[in-house]
Motif scaffolding. Structure first.
Motif, PDB file in Angstrom:
ATOM      1  N   ILE A  26     -31.625   4.739 -88.530  1.00  0.00           N
ATOM      2  CA  ILE A  26     -30.821   5.805 -89.129  1.00  0.00           C
ATOM      3  C   ILE A  26     -30.601   5.522 -90.609  1.00  0.00           C
ATOM      4  O   ILE A  26     -30.750   6.412 -91.456  1.00  0.00           O
ATOM      5  CB  ILE A  26     -29.486   5.959 -88.379  1.00  0.00           C
ATOM      6  CG1 ILE A  26     -29.735   6.525 -86.984  1.00  0.00           C
ATOM      7  CG2 ILE A  26     -28.522   6.852 -89.151  1.00  0.00           C
ATOM      8  CD1 ILE A  26     -28.533   6.490 -86.079  1.00  0.00           C
ATOM      9  N   ALA A  27     -30.284   4.294 -90.950  1.00  0.00           N
ATOM     10  CA  ALA A  27     -30.057   3.941 -92.357  1.00  0.00           C
ATOM     11  C   ALA A  27     -31.334   4.094 -93.177  1.00  0.00           C
ATOM     12  O   ALA A  27     -31.302   4.588 -94.308  1.00  0.00           O
ATOM     13  CB  ALA A  27     -29.539   2.515 -92.449  1.00  0.00           C
ATOM     14  N   TRP A  28     -32.471   3.693 -92.633  1.00  0.00           N
ATOM     15  CA  TRP A  28     -33.730   3.781 -93.377  1.00  0.00           C
ATOM     16  C   TRP A  28     -34.130   5.228 -93.608  1.00  0.00           C
ATOM     17  O   TRP A  28     -34.529   5.602 -94.704  1.00  0.00           O
ATOM     18  CB  TRP A  28     -34.837   3.043 -92.624  1.00  0.00           C
ATOM     19  CG  TRP A  28     -36.101   2.996 -93.411  1.00  0.00           C
ATOM     20  CD1 TRP A  28     -36.398   2.152 -94.430  1.00  0.00           C
ATOM     21  CD2 TRP A  28     -37.235   3.860 -93.260  1.00  0.00           C
ATOM     22  NE1 TRP A  28     -37.658   2.430 -94.915  1.00  0.00           N
ATOM     23  CE2 TRP A  28     -38.186   3.469 -94.210  1.00  0.00           C
ATOM     24  CE3 TRP A  28     -37.526   4.911 -92.410  1.00  0.00           C
ATOM     25  CZ2 TRP A  28     -39.410   4.105 -94.332  1.00  0.00           C
ATOM     26  CZ3 TRP A  28     -38.756   5.539 -92.536  1.00  0.00           C
ATOM     27  CH2 TRP A  28     -39.681   5.133 -93.485  1.00  0.00           C
ATOM     28  N   TYR A  29     -34.004   6.072 -92.571  1.00  0.00           N
ATOM     29  CA  TYR A  29     -34.385   7.471 -92.723  1.00  0.00           C
ATOM     30  C   TYR A  29     -33.453   8.215 -93.667  1.00  0.00           C
ATOM     31  O   TYR A  29     -33.838   9.209 -94.258  1.00  0.00           O
ATOM     32  CB  TYR A  29     -34.424   8.182 -91.368  1.00  0.00           C
ATOM     33  CG  TYR A  29     -35.709   7.966 -90.624  1.00  0.00           C
ATOM     34  CD1 TYR A  29     -36.906   8.478 -91.099  1.00  0.00           C
ATOM     35  CD2 TYR A  29     -35.739   7.235 -89.447  1.00  0.00           C
ATOM     36  CE1 TYR A  29     -38.094   8.274 -90.426  1.00  0.00           C
ATOM     37  CE2 TYR A  29     -36.911   7.026 -88.762  1.00  0.00           C
ATOM     38  CZ  TYR A  29     -38.089   7.553 -89.251  1.00  0.00           C
ATOM     39  OH  TYR A  29     -39.254   7.356 -88.590  1.00  0.00           O
ATOM     40  N   ASN A  30     -32.203   7.771 -93.809  1.00  0.00           N
ATOM     41  CA  ASN A  30     -31.261   8.439 -94.693  1.00  0.00           C
ATOM     42  C   ASN A  30     -31.238   7.835 -96.091  1.00  0.00           C
ATOM     43  O   ASN A  30     -30.538   8.334 -96.955  1.00  0.00           O
ATOM     44  CB  ASN A  30     -29.861   8.401 -94.087  1.00  0.00           C
ATOM     45  CG  ASN A  30     -29.727   9.409 -92.981  1.00  0.00           C
ATOM     46  OD1 ASN A  30     -29.990  10.580 -93.169  1.00  0.00           O
ATOM     47  ND2 ASN A  30     -29.346   8.945 -91.812  1.00  0.00           N
ATOM     48  N   SER A  31     -31.982   6.776 -96.312  1.00  0.00           N
ATOM     49  CA  SER A  31     -32.022   6.165 -97.637  1.00  0.00           C
ATOM     50  C   SER A  31     -33.059   6.880 -98.504  1.00  0.00           C
ATOM     51  O   SER A  31     -33.782   7.760 -98.043  1.00  0.00           O
ATOM     52  CB  SER A  31     -32.392   4.684 -97.515  1.00  0.00           C
ATOM     53  OG  SER A  31     -33.716   4.551 -97.054  1.00  0.00           O
ATOM     54  N   ASP A  44     -36.160  14.837 -85.819  1.00  0.00           N
ATOM     55  CA  ASP A  44     -35.033  15.644 -85.349  1.00  0.00           C
ATOM     56  C   ASP A  44     -33.924  14.800 -84.741  1.00  0.00           C
ATOM     57  O   ASP A  44     -32.760  15.201 -84.762  1.00  0.00           O
ATOM     58  CB  ASP A  44     -35.512  16.663 -84.317  1.00  0.00           C
ATOM     59  CG  ASP A  44     -36.420  17.702 -84.945  1.00  0.00           C
ATOM     60  OD1 ASP A  44     -36.320  17.923 -86.165  1.00  0.00           O
ATOM     61  OD2 ASP A  44     -37.226  18.291 -84.207  1.00  0.00           O
ATOM     62  N   TYR A  45     -34.249  13.644 -84.181  1.00  0.00           N
ATOM     63  CA  TYR A  45     -33.237  12.843 -83.495  1.00  0.00           C
ATOM     64  C   TYR A  45     -32.447  11.941 -84.432  1.00  0.00           C
ATOM     65  O   TYR A  45     -31.508  11.284 -84.012  1.00  0.00           O
ATOM     66  CB  TYR A  45     -33.871  12.000 -82.379  1.00  0.00           C
ATOM     67  CG  TYR A  45     -34.965  11.073 -82.837  1.00  0.00           C
ATOM     68  CD1 TYR A  45     -34.684   9.791 -83.280  1.00  0.00           C
ATOM     69  CD2 TYR A  45     -36.292  11.487 -82.821  1.00  0.00           C
ATOM     70  CE1 TYR A  45     -35.683   8.949 -83.708  1.00  0.00           C
ATOM     71  CE2 TYR A  45     -37.300  10.645 -83.238  1.00  0.00           C
ATOM     72  CZ  TYR A  45     -36.990   9.381 -83.673  1.00  0.00           C
ATOM     73  OH  TYR A  45     -37.986   8.553 -84.088  1.00  0.00           O
TER      74      TYR A  45
END
Length: 55
Positions: A26-31, A44-45
Motif C-alpha cells: 500500500i505504501a509503495w503504490y501510494n508513493s 483496484d484493491y
C-alpha cells in the motif's frame, strides 16, 4: 517449548509477514512512482491515501 504449541510462534511470524507485505505494498503504490513506473495504474484493491499538504 511443548511440541503441541509450536504452531503459535509460526502463526505469529506468518501473520506478521503478511501484514508487512500488505502495508508495504500500500505504501509503495501510494508513493511517488520510480523512474519508468510513472504511467502505471494503481490496482483496484489498493486504497488511495491522500497526503495532507498542511502538515
Amino acid at each position: 517449548m511443548v511440541q503441541g504449541d509450536l504452531w503459535i510462534p509460526i502463526a505469529v511470524v506468518v501473520v506478521g509477514f503478511v501484514a508487512a507485505v500488505s502495508i508495504g505494498s500500500i505504501a509503495w503504490y501510494n508513493s511517488k512512482r520510480p523512474p519508468g513506473w510513472e504511467d502505471t495504474q494503481r490496482p483496484d484493491y489498493i486504497p488511495k491515501v491522500d497526503q495532507d499538504e498542511n502538515s
